[in-house]
Design a protein around this motif. Structure first.
Motif, PDB file in Angstrom:
ATOM      1  N   ILE A  51       0.870  -1.173   0.000  1.00  0.00           N
ATOM      2  CA  ILE A  51       0.000   0.000   0.000  1.00  0.00           C
ATOM      3  C   ILE A  51       0.905   1.221   0.000  1.00  0.00           C
ATOM      4  CG2 ILE A  51      -0.238  -0.079   2.542  1.00  0.00           C
ATOM      5  CD1 ILE A  51      -3.130   1.022   2.084  1.00  0.00           C
ATOM      6  N   ASP A  55      -2.360   5.438  -0.625  1.00  0.00           N
ATOM      7  CA  ASP A  55      -3.338   4.361  -0.436  1.00  0.00           C
ATOM      8  C   ASP A  55      -3.653   3.571  -1.701  1.00  0.00           C
ATOM      9  OD1 ASP A  55      -5.287   5.906   2.244  1.00  0.00           O
ATOM     10  OD2 ASP A  55      -3.430   4.739   2.255  1.00  0.00           O
ATOM     11  N   THR A  57      -3.052   0.321  -3.774  1.00  0.00           N
ATOM     12  CA  THR A  57      -2.656  -1.020  -3.352  1.00  0.00           C
ATOM     13  C   THR A  57      -2.280  -1.882  -4.552  1.00  0.00           C
ATOM     14  OG1 THR A  57      -4.963  -1.765  -3.404  1.00  0.00           O
ATOM     15  CG2 THR A  57      -4.104  -0.962  -1.292  1.00  0.00           C
ATOM     16  N   THR A  68      -6.368  -8.407   1.332  1.00  0.00           N
ATOM     17  CA  THR A  68      -6.602  -6.968   1.296  1.00  0.00           C
ATOM     18  C   THR A  68      -5.648  -6.284   2.253  1.00  0.00           C
ATOM     19  OG1 THR A  68      -8.965  -7.343   0.857  1.00  0.00           O
ATOM     20  CG2 THR A  68      -8.288  -5.129   1.566  1.00  0.00           C
ATOM     21  N   SER A  70      -4.493  -2.756   4.108  1.00  0.00           N
ATOM     22  CA  SER A  70      -5.126  -1.496   4.494  1.00  0.00           C
ATOM     23  C   SER A  70      -4.327  -0.841   5.608  1.00  0.00           C
ATOM     24  CB  SER A  70      -6.570  -1.732   4.948  1.00  0.00           C
ATOM     25  OG  SER A  70      -6.598  -2.548   6.105  1.00  0.00           O
ATOM     26  N   ARG A  71      -4.612   0.438   5.799  1.00  0.00           N
ATOM     27  CA  ARG A  71      -3.969   1.177   6.885  1.00  0.00           C
ATOM     28  C   ARG A  71      -4.905   1.253   8.077  1.00  0.00           C
ATOM     29  NH1 ARG A  71       0.466   4.067   5.409  1.00  0.00           N
ATOM     30  NH2 ARG A  71       0.867   4.211   3.173  1.00  0.00           N
ATOM     31  N   VAL A  77      -0.381  -1.157   9.712  1.00  0.00           N
ATOM     32  CA  VAL A  77      -0.909  -1.630   8.431  1.00  0.00           C
ATOM     33  C   VAL A  77      -1.373  -3.069   8.626  1.00  0.00           C
ATOM     34  CG1 VAL A  77      -0.247  -2.323   6.085  1.00  0.00           C
ATOM     35  CG2 VAL A  77       0.413  -0.084   6.950  1.00  0.00           C
ATOM     36  N   GLN A  80      -5.456  -8.446   5.495  1.00  0.00           N
ATOM     37  CA  GLN A  80      -6.575  -9.349   5.678  1.00  0.00           C
ATOM     38  C   GLN A  80      -6.442 -10.468   4.655  1.00  0.00           C
ATOM     39  OE1 GLN A  80      -9.237  -9.385   7.857  1.00  0.00           O
ATOM     40  NE2 GLN A  80      -9.900 -11.295   6.903  1.00  0.00           N
TER      41      GLN A  80
END
Length: 110
Positions: A51, A55, A57, A68, A70-71, A77, A80
């Motif tokens: 990422i 943002d 990815t 996935t 994400s931040r 960070v 998933q």
């Protein structure tokens, strides 16, 4: 002193999910991309997901649609991981700038 600490690994059955966390101390994740790598014994460390500071990815083909990134807050960070497969087994490392964490083991049994 800058540290990256991965957590959330474990042993699960195929089809299950895990969420990995990468927590930074001594630095915040606003200078560049944060990446997750995976390594299995005898093989090169491979890029799994990243990422950017904007943002954006990106994912390895093998995990697209299942993982996935994400931040969380400024120094966390997440990764998933859904629909885990035995091929996802390995040590997962967080990387940022020139820093690496020590990794967290993910084991997926079929």
């Amino acid at each position: 002193q800058v540290q990256l600490v991965e957590s959330g690994g474990g042993a699960v059955q195929a089809g299950k999910s895990l969420t990995l966390s990468c927590a930074a101390s001594g630095i915040t994740f606003d200078l560049g991309s944060v990446a997750w790598y995976r390594q299995v014994p005898g093989e090169e460390r491979e890029l799994v997901a990243y990422i950017t500071s904007a943002d954006t990815t990106g994912y390895a083909d093998s995990v697209k649609g299942r993982f996935t990134v994400s931040r969380g807050n400024a120094n966390t960070v997440y990764l998933q991981m859904d629909s885990l497969q035995s091929e996802d087994t390995g040590i997962y490392y967080c990387h940022y700038v020139r820093y690496w964490g020590r990794g967290t083991q993910v084991t997926v049994s079929s």
